[in-house]
Design a protein around this motif. Structure first.
Motif, PDB file in Angstrom:
ATOM      1  N   ILE A  93       0.842  -1.203   0.000  1.00 28.73           N
ATOM      2  CA  ILE A  93       0.000   0.000   0.000  1.00 28.73           C
ATOM      3  C   ILE A  93       0.874   1.249   0.000  1.00 28.73           C
ATOM      4  CG2 ILE A  93      -1.688   1.336   1.309  1.00 28.73           C
ATOM      5  CD1 ILE A  93      -2.745  -1.310   2.422  1.00 28.73           C
ATOM      6  N   ASN A  94       1.937   1.220   0.782  1.00 30.03           N
ATOM      7  CA  ASN A  94       2.820   2.386   0.909  1.00 30.03           C
ATOM      8  C   ASN A  94       3.677   2.615  -0.324  1.00 30.03           C
ATOM      9  OD1 ASN A  94       2.573   3.855   3.399  1.00 30.03           O
ATOM     10  ND2 ASN A  94       3.167   1.977   4.455  1.00 30.03           N
ATOM     11  N   ALA A  95       3.845   1.585  -1.144  1.00 31.75           N
ATOM     12  CA  ALA A  95       4.782   1.666  -2.261  1.00 31.75           C
ATOM     13  C   ALA A  95       4.509   2.851  -3.175  1.00 31.75           C
ATOM     14  CB  ALA A  95       4.748   0.359  -3.061  1.00 31.75           C
ATOM     15  N   ASP A  96       3.246   3.107  -3.492  1.00 31.95           N
ATOM     16  CA  ASP A  96       2.899   4.195  -4.409  1.00 31.95           C
ATOM     17  C   ASP A  96       2.682   5.529  -3.701  1.00 31.95           C
ATOM     18  OD1 ASP A  96       3.038   2.499  -6.557  1.00 31.95           O
ATOM     19  OD2 ASP A  96       0.881   2.181  -6.732  1.00 31.95           O
ATOM     20  N   LEU A  97       2.740   5.531  -2.376  1.00 32.45           N
ATOM     21  CA  LEU A  97       2.438   6.751  -1.628  1.00 32.45           C
ATOM     22  C   LEU A  97       3.639   7.338  -0.906  1.00 32.45           C
ATOM     23  CD1 LEU A  97      -0.927   5.587   0.018  1.00 32.45           C
ATOM     24  CD2 LEU A  97      -0.646   6.946  -2.067  1.00 32.45           C
ATOM     25  N   GLN A  98       4.716   6.555  -0.772  1.00 36.98           N
ATOM     26  CA  GLN A  98       5.804   6.960   0.111  1.00 36.98           C
ATOM     27  C   GLN A  98       6.528   8.219  -0.363  1.00 36.98           C
ATOM     28  OE1 GLN A  98       8.641   3.793   0.433  1.00 36.98           O
ATOM     29  NE2 GLN A  98       8.792   3.461  -1.758  1.00 36.98           N
ATOM     30  N   VAL A  99       6.651   8.416  -1.674  1.00 37.75           N
ATOM     31  CA  VAL A  99       7.336   9.619  -2.154  1.00 37.75           C
ATOM     32  C   VAL A  99       6.524  10.858  -1.801  1.00 37.75           C
ATOM     33  CG1 VAL A  99       8.114  10.877  -4.180  1.00 37.75           C
ATOM     34  CG2 VAL A  99       8.555   8.422  -4.000  1.00 37.75           C
ATOM     35  N   THR A 100       5.211  10.780  -2.006  1.00 40.79           N
ATOM     36  CA  THR A 100       4.343  11.911  -1.676  1.00 40.79           C
ATOM     37  C   THR A 100       4.394  12.222  -0.184  1.00 40.79           C
ATOM     38  OG1 THR A 100       2.825  11.465  -3.500  1.00 40.79           O
ATOM     39  CG2 THR A 100       1.956  12.734  -1.656  1.00 40.79           C
ATOM     40  N   THR A 101       4.224  11.194   0.639  1.00 40.90           N
ATOM     41  CA  THR A 101       4.182  11.418   2.086  1.00 40.90           C
ATOM     42  C   THR A 101       5.555  11.784   2.640  1.00 40.90           C
ATOM     43  OG1 THR A 101       4.468   9.024   2.494  1.00 40.90           O
ATOM     44  CG2 THR A 101       2.214   9.880   2.385  1.00 40.90           C
ATOM     45  N   LEU A 102       6.627  11.304   2.004  1.00 46.43           N
ATOM     46  CA  LEU A 102       7.980  11.607   2.475  1.00 46.43           C
ATOM     47  C   LEU A 102       8.247  13.105   2.472  1.00 46.43           C
ATOM     48  CD1 LEU A 102      10.816  10.572   3.318  1.00 46.43           C
ATOM     49  CD2 LEU A 102      11.392  10.496   0.891  1.00 46.43           C
ATOM     50  N   PHE A 103       7.696  13.802   1.486  1.00 51.07           N
ATOM     51  CA  PHE A 103       7.936  15.236   1.362  1.00 51.07           C
ATOM     52  C   PHE A 103       6.779  16.070   1.923  1.00 51.07           C
ATOM     53  CE2 PHE A 103      10.729  13.378  -1.863  1.00 51.07           C
ATOM     54  CZ  PHE A 103      11.927  14.001  -1.541  1.00 51.07           C
ATOM     55  N   GLY A 104       5.979  15.438   2.778  1.00 56.77           N
ATOM     56  CA  GLY A 104       4.953  16.181   3.497  1.00 56.77           C
ATOM     57  C   GLY A 104       3.653  16.380   2.762  1.00 56.77           C
ATOM     58  N   GLY A 105       3.479  15.743   1.612  1.00 57.51           N
ATOM     59  CA  GLY A 105       2.243  15.907   0.864  1.00 57.51           C
ATOM     60  C   GLY A 105       1.148  14.983   1.353  1.00 57.51           C
ATOM     61  N   ILE A 106      -0.070  15.279   0.947  1.00 58.26           N
ATOM     62  CA  ILE A 106      -1.219  14.439   1.262  1.00 58.26           C
ATOM     63  C   ILE A 106      -1.734  13.841  -0.037  1.00 58.26           C
ATOM     64  CG2 ILE A 106      -3.535  14.348   2.243  1.00 58.26           C
ATOM     65  CD1 ILE A 106      -2.840  16.782   3.899  1.00 58.26           C
ATOM     66  N   PRO A 107      -1.749  12.530  -0.182  1.00 58.75           N
ATOM     67  CA  PRO A 107      -2.223  11.914  -1.423  1.00 58.75           C
ATOM     68  C   PRO A 107      -3.673  12.289  -1.715  1.00 58.75           C
ATOM     69  CG  PRO A 107      -1.096  10.302  -0.043  1.00 58.75           C
ATOM     70  CD  PRO A 107      -1.285  11.533   0.801  1.00 58.75           C
ATOM     71  N   THR A 108      -3.980  12.470  -2.972  1.00 63.30           N
ATOM     72  CA  THR A 108      -5.356  12.724  -3.380  1.00 63.30           C
ATOM     73  C   THR A 108      -6.152  11.422  -3.323  1.00 63.30           C
ATOM     74  OG1 THR A 108      -4.893  12.263  -5.713  1.00 63.30           O
ATOM     75  CG2 THR A 108      -4.546  14.527  -4.937  1.00 63.30           C
ATOM     76  N   GLU A 109      -7.459  11.548  -3.472  1.00 62.63           N
ATOM     77  CA  GLU A 109      -8.308  10.348  -3.516  1.00 62.63           C
ATOM     78  C   GLU A 109      -7.907   9.460  -4.694  1.00 62.63           C
ATOM     79  OE1 GLU A 109     -10.837   9.216  -1.382  1.00 62.63           O
ATOM     80  OE2 GLU A 109      -9.769  10.674  -0.149  1.00 62.63           O
ATOM     81  N   GLU A 110      -7.528  10.085  -5.796  1.00 63.39           N
ATOM     82  CA  GLU A 110      -7.079   9.308  -6.960  1.00 63.39           C
ATOM     83  C   GLU A 110      -5.798   8.547  -6.635  1.00 63.39           C
ATOM     84  OE1 GLU A 110      -5.864   9.993 -11.680  1.00 63.39           O
ATOM     85  OE2 GLU A 110      -6.555  11.676 -10.438  1.00 63.39           O
ATOM     86  N   ASP A 111      -4.875   9.210  -5.943  1.00 61.42           N
ATOM     87  CA  ASP A 111      -3.627   8.547  -5.536  1.00 61.42           C
ATOM     88  C   ASP A 111      -3.922   7.348  -4.639  1.00 61.42           C
ATOM     89  OD1 ASP A 111      -2.109  10.505  -6.829  1.00 61.42           O
ATOM     90  OD2 ASP A 111      -1.927  11.741  -5.025  1.00 61.42           O
ATOM     91  N   ILE A 112      -4.804   7.552  -3.675  1.00 63.41           N
ATOM     92  CA  ILE A 112      -5.127   6.491  -2.718  1.00 63.41           C
ATOM     93  C   ILE A 112      -5.791   5.311  -3.414  1.00 63.41           C
ATOM     94  CG2 ILE A 112      -6.554   5.922  -0.708  1.00 63.41           C
ATOM     95  CD1 ILE A 112      -6.118   8.816   0.242  1.00 63.41           C
ATOM     96  N   GLY A 113      -6.740   5.587  -4.299  1.00 66.49           N
ATOM     97  CA  GLY A 113      -7.421   4.514  -5.015  1.00 66.49           C
ATOM     98  C   GLY A 113      -6.468   3.719  -5.884  1.00 66.49           C
ATOM     99  N   SER A 114      -5.571   4.419  -6.571  1.00 69.97           N
ATOM    100  CA  SER A 114      -4.597   3.742  -7.426  1.00 69.97           C
ATOM    101  C   SER A 114      -3.645   2.882  -6.605  1.00 69.97           C
ATOM    102  CB  SER A 114      -3.804   4.777  -8.227  1.00 69.97           C
ATOM    103  OG  SER A 114      -2.795   4.170  -8.998  1.00 69.97           O
ATOM    104  N   ALA A 115      -3.178   3.417  -5.476  1.00 68.61           N
ATOM    105  CA  ALA A 115      -2.275   2.651  -4.609  1.00 68.61           C
ATOM    106  C   ALA A 115      -2.961   1.403  -4.079  1.00 68.61           C
ATOM    107  CB  ALA A 115      -1.803   3.532  -3.451  1.00 68.61           C
ATOM    108  N   ALA A 116      -4.232   1.526  -3.702  1.00 69.83           N
ATOM    109  CA  ALA A 116      -4.970   0.387  -3.175  1.00 69.83           C
ATOM    110  C   ALA A 116      -5.147  -0.685  -4.252  1.00 69.83           C
ATOM    111  CB  ALA A 116      -6.329   0.836  -2.647  1.00 69.83           C
ATOM    112  N   ARG A 117      -5.511  -0.285  -5.457  1.00 72.54           N
ATOM    113  CA  ARG A 117      -5.700  -1.258  -6.547  1.00 72.54           C
ATOM    114  C   ARG A 117      -4.405  -1.982  -6.859  1.00 72.54           C
ATOM    115  NH1 ARG A 117      -8.873   2.961  -8.405  1.00 72.54           N
ATOM    116  NH2 ARG A 117      -7.179   3.780  -9.703  1.00 72.54           N
ATOM    117  N   ASN A 118      -3.306  -1.221  -6.967  1.00 66.87           N
ATOM    118  CA  ASN A 118      -2.023  -1.847  -7.284  1.00 66.87           C
ATOM    119  C   ASN A 118      -1.579  -2.799  -6.180  1.00 66.87           C
ATOM    120  OD1 ASN A 118      -1.855  -0.419  -9.680  1.00 66.87           O
ATOM    121  ND2 ASN A 118      -0.650   1.253  -8.799  1.00 66.87           N
ATOM    122  N   ALA A 119      -1.782  -2.386  -4.931  1.00 66.39           N
ATOM    123  CA  ALA A 119      -1.375  -3.218  -3.800  1.00 66.39           C
ATOM    124  C   ALA A 119      -2.152  -4.528  -3.764  1.00 66.39           C
ATOM    125  CB  ALA A 119      -1.589  -2.447  -2.496  1.00 66.39           C
ATOM    126  N   VAL A 120      -3.467  -4.445  -3.904  1.00 66.47           N
ATOM    127  CA  VAL A 120      -4.303  -5.653  -3.830  1.00 66.47           C
ATOM    128  C   VAL A 120      -4.017  -6.575  -5.006  1.00 66.47           C
ATOM    129  CG1 VAL A 120      -6.679  -6.499  -3.945  1.00 66.47           C
ATOM    130  CG2 VAL A 120      -6.102  -4.561  -2.457  1.00 66.47           C
TER     131      VAL A 120
END
Length: 222
Positions: free
Chosen positions: A181-208
């Motif tokens: 789940i973190n794989a697609d989000l870690q760069v965004t969160t590392l630099f203090g950003g908040i993933p969009t709903e699109e980012d979260i949905g894509s990360a969830a689909r790829n992870a599952v």
């Protein structure tokens, strides 16, 4: 695209059972100061002013600045664990669409545990203070990067027992699920950003999708 963030974790409006109003005020103020100044830059006098208590009152509750910081980390972890257990309880007892339910679960996990105020607060402090003061995050490390895996392991054990997933080691599977789940989000969160709903949905689909290739149902593996 990401949005701007504030650092401070969400503090309950009412004190949890066993936590006095004064102690909650101290924790709330200390969280704000640690977030703003970092551990090394924060001082007890500043925390006392923001909490509207005396310096001695803080020392009556916490022996020193380190003890106060550790208490904040442990408080956040307790809330995270409770929130995770609540999310796991929403997973259907007999899911008819395991792919869809795991994806929805991953989305709820990101929104409410990984990318909420508490999660962002801990990441910020880890990045700024983790190397200089590793002992302050010992409880965080013991719990598997701040997110207890026990609840997820329990969910996967249930899915294994009901033969919906073919999992040998549920603890390992839980850690891998979180890592995916973190794989697609870690760069965004590392630099203090908040993933969009699109980012979260894509990360969830790829992870599952990747997770179910490693742990398909026994019927799919046959």
């Amino acid at each position: 695209m990401t949005t701007a963030q504030t650092c401070s974790p969400a503090i309950p409006a009412a004190p949890p059972r066993g936590l006095s109003t004064k102690r909650l005020s101290i924790l709330t103020a200390a969280t704000e100061v640690f977030c703003r100044e970092g551990f090394s830059g924060a001082c007890i006098d500043e925390i006392a002013v923001e909490a509207s208590v005396s310096r001695q009152t803080i020392y009556n509750h916490y022996r020193d600045k380190e003890a106060l910081f550790v208490a904040i980390v442990e408080d956040i972890m307790a809330r995270t664990g409770a929130g995770l257990s609540a999310i796991v309880s929403t997973f259907p007892a007999s899911p008819s669409d395991i792919d869809g339910e795991l994806e929805a679960f991953a989305i709820r996990l990101v929104r409410n545990c990984l990318c909420n105020h508490d999660g962002r607060f801990l990441r910020k402090l880890l990045q700024s203070e983790g190397e200089r003061y590793p002992h302050l995050f010992e409880a965080w490390r013991r719990k598997g990067s701040g997110l207890p895996v026990d609840a997820i392991s329990g969910l996967f054990l249930r899915l294994k027992t009901t033969r919906l997933l073919d999992i040998e080691d549920v603890d390992l599977a839980a850690r891998q699920f979180l890592a995916l789940i973190n794989a697609d989000l870690q760069v965004t969160t590392l630099f203090g950003g908040i993933p969009t709903e699109e980012d979260i949905g894509s990360a969830a689909r790829n992870a599952v999708k990747t997770f179910l290739r490693a742990y398909p149902s026994p019927a799919d593996r046959a």
